[in-house]
Design a protein around this motif. Sequence first.
Motif, PDB file in Angstrom:
ATOM      1  N   GLU A 184       0.835  -1.196   0.000  1.00  0.00           N
ATOM      2  CA  GLU A 184       0.000   0.000   0.000  1.00  0.00           C
ATOM      3  C   GLU A 184       0.874   1.252   0.000  1.00  0.00           C
ATOM      4  O   GLU A 184       2.058   1.211   0.349  1.00  0.00           O
ATOM      5  N   GLU A 185       0.291   2.367  -0.390  1.00  0.00           N
ATOM      6  CA  GLU A 185       1.015   3.625  -0.342  1.00  0.00           C
ATOM      7  C   GLU A 185       1.399   3.926   1.109  1.00  0.00           C
ATOM      8  O   GLU A 185       0.548   3.907   1.997  1.00  0.00           O
ATOM      9  N   PRO A 186       2.677   4.159   1.371  1.00  0.00           N
ATOM     10  CA  PRO A 186       3.112   4.389   2.755  1.00  0.00           C
ATOM     11  C   PRO A 186       2.385   5.561   3.393  1.00  0.00           C
ATOM     12  O   PRO A 186       2.096   6.572   2.752  1.00  0.00           O
ATOM     13  N   GLN A 187       2.099   5.417   4.667  1.00  0.00           N
ATOM     14  CA  GLN A 187       1.436   6.468   5.439  1.00  0.00           C
ATOM     15  C   GLN A 187       2.483   7.201   6.281  1.00  0.00           C
ATOM     16  O   GLN A 187       3.318   6.566   6.939  1.00  0.00           O
ATOM     17  N   VAL A 188       2.445   8.529   6.239  1.00  0.00           N
ATOM     18  CA  VAL A 188       3.394   9.342   7.000  1.00  0.00           C
ATOM     19  C   VAL A 188       2.624  10.051   8.115  1.00  0.00           C
ATOM     20  O   VAL A 188       1.728  10.860   7.852  1.00  0.00           O
TER      21      VAL A 188
END
Length: 444
Positions: free
Chosen positions: A245-249
């Motif tokens: 998944e798109e990394p969460q920051v």
Amino acid sequence: MGLVPRRTVCLALVLTCVLPAALLAQEAPRIAQIDVTGHRLVEESAIRLRLKTRVGDSFSVERVREDVEALYKMGFFDNVELDATPFEGGLRLTYRVIEKPTVRQVRIEGSEAIKEDVIRDKLDLAPGAVFSPQAVAKNAEKVRAFYEEEGYYQAEVTGSHQTVSDREMEVVFRIREGEIYRIREVRIEGNQGLSNRQVKKVMATEARFLWWFPPGILKKTDLAQDVDRIKALYLDNGYLQIRVEEPQVLRDDVNHRLEVVVRLQEGPQYSVGEVRVTGITVFPPEEILKGLRIAQAKVFSRDLLRRDIGRLSERYGEQGYVFVDIAPVTKTDEERKTIDLTLEVSEGRQAVLERIEVRGNTKTHDKVIRRQLELAEGDVFNGRWLQQGRQRLLALNYFEEVKVGTETGTAPEKLVLNLDVKEKPTGRVGFGAGFSTGSGLAGL
């Protein structure tokens, strides 16, 4: 007809009112002359290039309206006016333009952590450029995004302008940098087959875990590439259904820290099933099959397969089959979680070296260069011999650069070898070379 600028529409209406006598006297007056006035920075030739109306044409309200619209679309003018006056039995058209202001100076205020020259390199607004408020706003956002990329997540950048002369503006970018954010933790979630350490090892994004280590700054470009690196890692370990998944920051604005969360869905791990090769006549198929590392592996690996194909291509190249095509065909057994693999080989024709062209040598004789090659005209092409010949040429220490490339000769199976050398100037040390193989050879 699509929408056109409001001023353009008004112009067309004015023309129909100003010219009724001319239009009644002769139904379609001839254009006798076209003038352009008011321009200072934009060349007249560039303006005329946009005009469809030509001297000798019959006057057309629709066409001159399109002309005005085209001049507006150039983006250089605040206003465009058109006068049509009687002239030598026809009409003289005068396009009057008012250019937009230009930028006299760009000032940057408040940059401390990042040098001003670095920020200016990010701008596409410089002295002499056409001024527009939209360009100022766009560049302010570019600078802000650059600061964020460097870890300054609270940076604020505002762009303003003021008039300094009749047609010149000064642009000012004011920056409030704020504190730099460092990565406190990189967290991997959803992984079971591969450990956190294995996943983090392939990532460029990493936390600062000791004070004397370089700061862990989040680079969005690195983080985007990390997704691809993680996928490659899993594909090389048999996880063909891996999803990242798109990394969460997550931001901690109090302590100015970041937490990066990477969530995975590994899927099942696939092992190697049956491995076969087809289409091979140059070598014993059993020998090739025995030499494939993917055939000896337990877990399917995309990288291992790629390397096997590369090595097999090199073997064919040594026998002159530079146009060989090797296509891997896979078949998945979902019940057993295995991948059956077939390498379908299309060998093509054996290539013969028709001609050798030596270029770039002014002091070194051709025969000295050719003597270093094991290949001669008429020989079956051999990629390994060519590489060895290149190394011998470099060892002479005569050349600064050596490039090799091939092209098709008088027939598809005949090759012309182009050998380009760059001789060293007197007293200069150092060399470079380029060589590549694929569907043949290519110069670097």
